[in-house]
Design a protein around this motif. Sequence first.
Motif, PDB file in Angstrom:
ATOM      1  N   ALA A 258     -21.608  12.576   4.269  1.00 28.01           N
ATOM      2  CA  ALA A 258     -22.392  11.526   4.917  1.00 28.01           C
ATOM      3  C   ALA A 258     -23.867  11.922   4.972  1.00 28.01           C
ATOM      4  N   MET A 259     -24.138  13.171   5.303  1.00 26.50           N
ATOM      5  CA  MET A 259     -25.534  13.615   5.393  1.00 26.50           C
ATOM      6  C   MET A 259     -26.189  13.628   4.007  1.00 26.50           C
ATOM      7  N   MET A 260     -25.418  13.960   2.974  1.00 24.26           N
ATOM      8  CA  MET A 260     -25.959  13.935   1.623  1.00 24.26           C
ATOM      9  C   MET A 260     -26.355  12.513   1.222  1.00 24.26           C
ATOM     10  N   ILE A 261     -25.511  11.550   1.565  1.00 22.04           N
ATOM     11  CA  ILE A 261     -25.795  10.151   1.231  1.00 22.04           C
ATOM     12  C   ILE A 261     -27.010   9.655   2.009  1.00 22.04           C
ATOM     13  N   LEU A 262     -27.048   9.953   3.287  1.00 23.01           N
ATOM     14  CA  LEU A 262     -28.173   9.511   4.118  1.00 23.01           C
ATOM     15  C   LEU A 262     -29.480  10.126   3.634  1.00 23.01           C
ATOM     16  N   ARG A 264     -30.134  11.050   0.570  1.00 24.84           N
ATOM     17  CA  ARG A 264     -30.471  10.412  -0.698  1.00 24.84           C
ATOM     18  C   ARG A 264     -31.093   9.027  -0.480  1.00 24.84           C
ATOM     19  N   LEU A 265     -30.668   8.334   0.583  1.00 26.62           N
ATOM     20  CA  LEU A 265     -31.234   7.026   0.894  1.00 26.62           C
ATOM     21  C   LEU A 265     -32.675   7.122   1.408  1.00 26.62           C
ATOM     22  N   GLY A 266     -33.044   8.309   1.915  1.00 27.25           N
ATOM     23  CA  GLY A 266     -34.402   8.489   2.423  1.00 27.25           C
ATOM     24  C   GLY A 266     -34.502   8.651   3.922  1.00 27.25           C
ATOM     25  N   ILE A 267     -33.373   8.839   4.586  1.00 27.47           N
ATOM     26  CA  ILE A 267     -33.377   9.032   6.038  1.00 27.47           C
ATOM     27  C   ILE A 267     -33.733  10.490   6.334  1.00 27.47           C
ATOM     28  N   GLY A 268     -34.705  10.689   7.226  1.00 29.07           N
ATOM     29  CA  GLY A 268     -35.235  12.019   7.467  1.00 29.07           C
ATOM     30  C   GLY A 268     -34.757  12.651   8.758  1.00 29.07           C
ATOM     31  N   GLU A 269     -35.038  13.950   8.895  1.00 28.38           N
ATOM     32  CA  GLU A 269     -34.741  14.738  10.100  1.00 28.38           C
ATOM     33  C   GLU A 269     -33.297  14.569  10.545  1.00 28.38           C
ATOM     34  N   LEU A 270     -32.383  14.754   9.610  1.00 28.71           N
ATOM     35  CA  LEU A 270     -30.961  14.582   9.885  1.00 28.71           C
ATOM     36  C   LEU A 270     -30.414  15.737  10.722  1.00 28.71           C
ATOM     37  N   SER A 295     -28.429  -1.357   3.986  1.00 28.18           N
ATOM     38  CA  SER A 295     -27.990  -0.609   2.799  1.00 28.18           C
ATOM     39  C   SER A 295     -27.160   0.614   3.152  1.00 28.18           C
ATOM     40  N   ILE A 296     -27.122   0.974   4.433  1.00 21.76           N
ATOM     41  CA  ILE A 296     -26.507   2.249   4.801  1.00 21.76           C
ATOM     42  C   ILE A 296     -24.991   2.194   4.769  1.00 21.76           C
ATOM     43  N   ILE A 297     -24.403   1.208   5.429  1.00 15.44           N
ATOM     44  CA  ILE A 297     -22.937   1.135   5.489  1.00 15.44           C
ATOM     45  C   ILE A 297     -22.316   1.008   4.101  1.00 15.44           C
ATOM     46  N   PRO A 298     -22.805   0.119   3.218  1.00 12.90           N
ATOM     47  CA  PRO A 298     -22.216   0.062   1.868  1.00 12.90           C
ATOM     48  C   PRO A 298     -22.293   1.400   1.133  1.00 12.90           C
ATOM     49  N   ALA A 299     -23.407   2.126   1.313  1.00 11.63           N
ATOM     50  CA  ALA A 299     -23.537   3.422   0.645  1.00 11.63           C
ATOM     51  C   ALA A 299     -22.555   4.441   1.196  1.00 11.63           C
TER      52      ALA A 299
END
Length: 332
Positions: A258-262, A264-270, A295-299
């Motif tokens: 999940a963190m890898m996908i997030l 890749r989408l461009g979400i920061g400071e995970l 776009s997050i849930i489909p990804a």
Amino acid sequence: MSAVSAPATADSADRAELEAAVRSERLTKRFGKQTAVDSIDLLVPTGAVYGFLGPNGSGKTTTIRMLLGLVAATSGRPILLGSPMPEGARTALPRVGALVEGPAFHPYLSGRRNLARLDAADPYADPRTATRRVDAALDRVGLLAAATKRFRAYSLGMRQRLAIAGALLQPRELLVLDEPTNGLDPQGTREVRHLVADLAGDGATVLISSHLLSEVEQICSHVGVMHAGKLLTQGTITEVRNRTAPSVRVVTTDPDPAMMILKRLGIGELDAVPVRGDQHRQTITGLLGEVDPASIIPALADRVTVYGFTVESPSLEDMFVQLTGEGFDVSG
């Protein structure tokens, strides 16, 4: 289009400054080598409840003292109700009620007599209406029943209320309240909150300094944030929040993919933390930035199991931490 819109923006800014109840121009105060207030441009719109926010020692009280003409600025200029200070004090100050730092009254006089002495020292007060106005101010802050008690017998919270009453002896266009909930219990804090709302409803502009973010969020329409002598940001509560990126929260049993996908989408400071009471699930948080939440849930759905998903607007605490990397008292 830009050639047309730019003058309108400038006109709006000029008009806002002309209509401001309080403003400053590069206001600075130094004590020796220490800069307590560093070139700030404060702007408090007429009719606003402006929360002047920052941790203790950030320069709030020094700024207020310069605004009221109690200390001289090293450089820059404070302007109060259209009058430059301190030279405009005779014009501006009769229209201002203020509580600055701790209340100071005669310890052996009652609350009522202390206010009567304060009112008698005001050359603009009508002595014929003094008794009525003193009792009305005491009643407004919930001290009428304790009006005959000596000030020395007042609790810290009662002393703070008496100081607020002193600022309300006359109708005021502007109320400047420095930490008005200091020493108050939760009930007293709520009463001050309602009082500020009533004053604003009557048409007064209120500048209220505080280090309690939760209080400011509940009562203020505008906010300015001080830190280490600098004004970091100011504007309406909504404007200030919108300058900070909203956050996303995902609850899943598959945190690594999940963190890898997030990411890749461009979400920061995970960051990921276990869900309390459930050793299998983790909550992942991150800054949304420019990512479309849709776009997050489909990804995620193709790779991980999602048990919860929220997008949260930033609080004032989030905003302060993002601006400074530090936090301060958020309790109310």
